[in-house]
Design a protein around this motif. Structure first.
Motif, PDB file in Angstrom:
ATOM      1  N   PHE A  35       5.021  -0.464 -17.397  1.00  0.00           N
ATOM      2  CA  PHE A  35       3.995  -1.376 -16.898  1.00  0.00           C
ATOM      3  C   PHE A  35       3.197  -0.707 -15.782  1.00  0.00           C
ATOM      4  CE2 PHE A  35       5.784  -5.215 -18.854  1.00  0.00           C
ATOM      5  CZ  PHE A  35       7.103  -4.863 -19.024  1.00  0.00           C
ATOM      6  N   TYR A  37       1.237  -2.295 -12.490  1.00  0.00           N
ATOM      7  CA  TYR A  37       0.928  -3.477 -11.694  1.00  0.00           C
ATOM      8  C   TYR A  37      -0.062  -3.092 -10.608  1.00  0.00           C
ATOM      9  CZ  TYR A  37       4.581  -6.510 -13.614  1.00  0.00           C
ATOM     10  OH  TYR A  37       5.346  -7.298 -14.437  1.00  0.00           O
ATOM     11  N   SER A  42      -4.328  -8.880  -0.871  1.00  0.00           N
ATOM     12  CA  SER A  42      -3.751 -10.222  -0.833  1.00  0.00           C
ATOM     13  C   SER A  42      -2.248 -10.224  -1.091  1.00  0.00           C
ATOM     14  CB  SER A  42      -4.429 -11.102  -1.894  1.00  0.00           C
ATOM     15  OG  SER A  42      -4.109 -10.621  -3.194  1.00  0.00           O
ATOM     16  N   ARG A  43      -1.708  -9.086  -1.513  1.00  0.00           N
ATOM     17  CA  ARG A  43      -0.268  -8.877  -1.776  1.00  0.00           C
ATOM     18  C   ARG A  43       0.191  -9.405  -3.130  1.00  0.00           C
ATOM     19  NH1 ARG A  43       1.179 -11.429   3.189  1.00  0.00           N
ATOM     20  NH2 ARG A  43       2.321 -12.942   1.944  1.00  0.00           N
ATOM     21  N   GLN A  44      -0.628 -10.148  -3.822  1.00  0.00           N
ATOM     22  CA  GLN A  44      -0.198 -10.687  -5.109  1.00  0.00           C
ATOM     23  C   GLN A  44      -0.082  -9.573  -6.135  1.00  0.00           C
ATOM     24  OE1 GLN A  44       0.252 -14.269  -5.921  1.00  0.00           O
ATOM     25  NE2 GLN A  44       1.380 -13.189  -7.514  1.00  0.00           N
ATOM     26  N   MET A  45       1.083  -9.433  -6.712  1.00  0.00           N
ATOM     27  CA  MET A  45       1.291  -8.429  -7.753  1.00  0.00           C
ATOM     28  C   MET A  45       0.713  -8.957  -9.064  1.00  0.00           C
ATOM     29  SD  MET A  45       3.036  -5.661  -6.790  1.00  0.00           S
ATOM     30  CE  MET A  45       4.165  -5.087  -8.037  1.00  0.00           C
ATOM     31  N   LEU A  47      -0.114  -8.046 -13.137  1.00  0.00           N
ATOM     32  CA  LEU A  47       0.125  -7.149 -14.264  1.00  0.00           C
ATOM     33  C   LEU A  47      -1.207  -6.631 -14.799  1.00  0.00           C
ATOM     34  CD1 LEU A  47       2.039  -5.924 -16.417  1.00  0.00           C
ATOM     35  CD2 LEU A  47       1.651  -7.996 -17.750  1.00  0.00           C
ATOM     36  N   PHE A 107      13.884  -3.828 -13.510  1.00  0.00           N
ATOM     37  CA  PHE A 107      12.649  -3.118 -13.247  1.00  0.00           C
ATOM     38  C   PHE A 107      12.860  -2.043 -12.198  1.00  0.00           C
ATOM     39  CE2 PHE A 107       8.595  -4.995 -14.882  1.00  0.00           C
ATOM     40  CZ  PHE A 107       9.158  -5.861 -15.778  1.00  0.00           C
TER      41      PHE A 107
ATOM     42  N   SER B   9       4.694 -18.159   3.962  1.00  0.00           N
ATOM     43  CA  SER B   9       3.928 -16.981   3.569  1.00  0.00           C
ATOM     44  C   SER B   9       4.154 -15.835   4.549  1.00  0.00           C
ATOM     45  CB  SER B   9       2.441 -17.310   3.487  1.00  0.00           C
ATOM     46  OG  SER B   9       1.965 -17.753   4.744  1.00  0.00           O
ATOM     47  N   LEU B  92       9.549 -10.652  -2.036  1.00  0.00           N
ATOM     48  CA  LEU B  92       8.891 -11.254  -3.185  1.00  0.00           C
ATOM     49  C   LEU B  92       9.928 -11.777  -4.169  1.00  0.00           C
ATOM     50  CD1 LEU B  92       7.235  -8.174  -2.768  1.00  0.00           C
ATOM     51  CD2 LEU B  92       5.596  -9.601  -3.949  1.00  0.00           C
ATOM     52  N   GLN B 102       6.972  -9.110 -15.695  1.00  0.00           N
ATOM     53  CA  GLN B 102       7.436  -9.954 -14.605  1.00  0.00           C
ATOM     54  C   GLN B 102       6.244 -10.510 -13.852  1.00  0.00           C
ATOM     55  OE1 GLN B 102      10.467  -8.020 -12.149  1.00  0.00           O
ATOM     56  NE2 GLN B 102      11.964  -9.151 -13.309  1.00  0.00           N
ATOM     57  N   TYR B 103       6.392 -11.758 -13.439  1.00  0.00           N
ATOM     58  CA  TYR B 103       5.383 -12.406 -12.628  1.00  0.00           C
ATOM     59  C   TYR B 103       5.930 -12.531 -11.217  1.00  0.00           C
ATOM     60  CZ  TYR B 103       3.363 -13.549 -17.131  1.00  0.00           C
ATOM     61  OH  TYR B 103       2.830 -13.462 -18.391  1.00  0.00           O
ATOM     62  N   PHE B 104       5.074 -12.285 -10.252  1.00  0.00           N
ATOM     63  CA  PHE B 104       5.505 -12.233  -8.865  1.00  0.00           C
ATOM     64  C   PHE B 104       4.884 -13.359  -8.057  1.00  0.00           C
ATOM     65  CE2 PHE B 104       7.745  -8.209  -8.583  1.00  0.00           C
ATOM     66  CZ  PHE B 104       7.355  -7.584  -9.754  1.00  0.00           C
ATOM     67  N   GLY B 105       5.651 -13.809  -7.066  1.00  0.00           N
ATOM     68  CA  GLY B 105       5.099 -14.712  -6.079  1.00  0.00           C
ATOM     69  C   GLY B 105       4.222 -13.939  -5.106  1.00  0.00           C
ATOM     70  N   PRO B 106       3.551 -14.653  -4.221  1.00  0.00           N
ATOM     71  CA  PRO B 106       2.623 -13.998  -3.287  1.00  0.00           C
ATOM     72  C   PRO B 106       3.320 -13.263  -2.157  1.00  0.00           C
ATOM     73  CG  PRO B 106       2.712 -16.344  -2.887  1.00  0.00           C
ATOM     74  CD  PRO B 106       3.522 -16.104  -4.120  1.00  0.00           C
ATOM     75  N   GLY B 107       4.627 -13.446  -2.051  1.00  0.00           N
ATOM     76  CA  GLY B 107       5.359 -12.711  -1.017  1.00  0.00           C
ATOM     77  C   GLY B 107       5.455 -13.457   0.303  1.00  0.00           C
ATOM     78  N   THR B 108       6.482 -13.109   1.040  1.00  0.00           N
ATOM     79  CA  THR B 108       6.694 -13.616   2.402  1.00  0.00           C
ATOM     80  C   THR B 108       6.753 -12.412   3.327  1.00  0.00           C
ATOM     81  OG1 THR B 108       7.917 -15.582   1.686  1.00  0.00           O
ATOM     82  CG2 THR B 108       8.284 -14.813   3.948  1.00  0.00           C
TER      83      THR B 108
END
Lengths: 119, 113
Positions: A35, A37, A42-45, A47, A107, B9, B92, B102-108
């Motif tokens: 993958f 990523y 904004s830190r949002q991972m 895909l 992962f 957050s 995360l 995999q789907y990730f949250g926005p993190g802390t």
């Protein structure tokens, strides 16, 4: 153990140009997935693209494509027509497919490449 | 895809205290994962959380330091206990998708002073 190596800590590209990010991995597994990523400020991972190891055809998602060389254990990401919104940290990831219904998919992430798109 | 939210957050905590991070998913999932991303570093898996059983910890991470709860199929918490400045990181949570991604949250973002 699996390792993922991204040898380019930082890269930059002119807007509308093409850039290639490199990734190599080491594994003895035969059943795995790869993958890319993207992690913007904004830190949002997010895909970007994925590749199944059993498929010879390189994956493509709009402006993003990969060059998957299984024998060489190489998995590079090509971004065409780079846009300012592509500025982000890019992580290459290896996933070993686990057996059994109650096991997770492990992962492994590379150290990342920070890409800056220059206007 | 899965939508994942995390609370808080960000937080700034004092050395020796504990912080519990919450992770909420908009759909039921079997496995939830907790990662740590230290400044300028990649993601490192802390543990895998299964609903109804003990979490599985990766090498270098222990339950006393990072206790995890998984009370149902949409929620999990990670506690960072007895914090030190070395625990300053982004934490995360993630879940697996049907397409194996995999789907990730926005993190802390945690800062320990």
């Amino acid at each position: 153990a699996q390792t993922v190596t991204q040898s380019q800590p930082e890269m930059s590209v002119q807007e509308a140009e093409t850039v290639t990010l490199s990734c190599t991995y080491d594994t003895s597994e035969s059943n795995y997935y790869l993958f890319w990523y993207k992690q913007p400020p904004s830190r949002q991972m997010i895909l970007v693209i994925r590749q199944e190891a059993y498929k010879q055809q390189n994956a493509t998602e709009n402006r993003f494509s990969v060059n998957f060389q299984k024998a060489a254990k190489s998995f590079s990401l090509k971004i065409s027509d780079s846009q300012l919104g592509d500025t982000a940290m890019y992580f290459c990831a290896f996933m070993k497919r686990m057996e059994g219904w109650n096991t997770g998919n492990q992962f492994y992430f590379g150290t990342g490449t920070s890409l800056t798109v220059i206007p | 895809s899965a939508v994942i939210s995390q609370k808080p957050s960000r937080d700034i905590c004092q050395r020796g205290t504990s912080l519990t991070i919450q992770c909420q998913v908009d759909s039921q999932v079997t496995m939830m994962f907790w990662y740590r991303q230290q400044p300028g570093q990649s993601l490192t898996l802390i543990a895998t959380a299964n609903q109804g059983s003990e979490a599985t910890y990766e090498s270098g991470f222990v339950i006393d330091k990072f206790p995890i709860s998984r009370p149902n199929l949409t929620f999990s918490t990670l506690t960072v206990s007895n914090m030190s400045p070395e625990d300053s990181s982004i934490y995360l949570c993630s879940v697996g998708g049907q397409g194996l991604e995999q789907y990730f949250g926005p993190g802390t973002r945690l800062t320990v002073t």
